[in-house]
Enzyme design. Sequence first.
Site, short mmCIF file in Angstrom:
data_model
loop_
_atom_site.label_atom_id
_atom_site.label_comp_id
_atom_site.label_asym_id
_atom_site.label_seq_id
_atom_site.Cartn_x
_atom_site.Cartn_y
_atom_site.Cartn_z
N ASN A 30 0.80 -1.22 0.00
CA ASN A 30 0.00 0.00 0.00
C ASN A 30 0.84 1.27 0.00
O ASN A 30 0.30 2.37 -0.14
CB ASN A 30 -0.92 0.02 1.22
CG ASN A 30 -0.14 0.03 2.53
OD1 ASN A 30 0.39 -1.00 2.92
ND2 ASN A 30 -0.07 1.16 3.20
N GLY A 32 5.21 3.12 -0.37
CA GLY A 32 6.64 2.98 -0.59
C GLY A 32 6.99 2.09 -1.75
O GLY A 32 6.30 2.04 -2.78
N GLY A 34 6.85 -1.10 -1.94
CA GLY A 34 5.84 -2.13 -2.16
C GLY A 34 4.74 -1.67 -3.09
O GLY A 34 4.25 -2.45 -3.92
N SER A 157 17.72 -4.61 2.47
CA SER A 157 18.06 -3.19 2.51
C SER A 157 19.56 -3.02 2.41
O SER A 157 20.34 -3.82 2.96
CB SER A 157 17.56 -2.55 3.81
OG SER A 157 18.04 -1.24 3.95
N TYR A 182 17.13 -1.65 13.01
CA TYR A 182 16.47 -1.79 11.71
C TYR A 182 17.39 -2.51 10.73
O TYR A 182 16.97 -3.47 10.06
CB TYR A 182 16.09 -0.42 11.15
CG TYR A 182 15.64 -0.48 9.71
CD1 TYR A 182 14.36 -0.95 9.39
CD2 TYR A 182 16.49 -0.11 8.66
CE1 TYR A 182 13.95 -1.05 8.06
CE2 TYR A 182 16.08 -0.20 7.35
CZ TYR A 182 14.81 -0.66 7.04
OH TYR A 182 14.41 -0.77 5.74
#
Length: 339
Positions: A30, A32, A34, A157, A182
């Site tokens: 929904n 970014g 993606g 990432s 992260y």
Amino acid sequence: MRPTAPPSRPWDVRRPPRAEGKNFLVTGGNAGIGYFVAEQLAGTGATVVLGSRNPAKAEAAADSIRSRVPGARIRHIRLDLAELTSLRSSVETLEVDRLDAVVHNAGVALDDPPRRETRDGHELMFATNHLGHLALTRWLAPLLSAAAAARIVTVGSFAAKSERLDLDDLQSTQDYQAKRTYGRSKLAQMHFGLELDRRLRASGSPVTSVVVHPGGALDSLTPSRPPVHVRTAGERLRGLPAGLVLQGKHAGAWPAVRAVLDPQVAGGQLWGPRVFALRGTPRCERLWTHLADTAVAAQLWDVSCELADVDPRLGLVAREASGTQGACSDDSGAGAPYS
């Protein structure tokens, strides 16, 4: 005379091959990267399902895709990777008889302390980015196995390149720094994708697992998709200098889209942007040195399966891991043409 085969052409990020009749799931579709993965896959004629914890945002994203892709086969399901016990029921709402690919893209990135935990007591970023995708794969196993040659594409990432896992503190209970946690959660996710492929091949499964990363993808370099993403003229101008070395999230989606669609992409490979691994068209990269550490990956696998309370075989594999990853086809990592 034998008929002449149609000429092959290099991979074109703006003209991917058609995929009518195939079903794809994109977690975090929904927003970014993606969102752009889903938009680009929808343009191939496939059925694309957005997995999102926010139904309103998912519907807005689906509407945006429909406005740009006439006839798009797009819908969404509620999917919250931080709620491990909810994933089985989420998969039951997919309403497909097989799944040709899942793109493990959804993620949480916190900028500042304090450390946050899920209802299950797991650190939020590690749980969402890594454990949730591992558990989701277990429940998707029957649908993936029902496809002729399904692919599991894990979006890592570039932030993981400078990190190393602490197997004694995977959930950052002793050393919590938001950005480092992260990066380590994404590194764990990438290790999972590679270890999964080793185990799939050891079991003789037709399912393959590929790891990708988007390079340096910034909002200021991303084209507007209102209401999903709106870039002002000022933001666009301020982002121009960064565009020399970085890119927008629409381009950050290219490695994942190629990993889903290109028949020449092999399991166990790592794909990212061509220019300094930060921007440009997708290419196959040599595995980062620490990603090639199979001992760390195997230990992480066992601990993660215990934390997520899933069978280490994930319903996809039958034997212990062995073998090596798929290598890039040549030194340039340019990949192969498709016809």
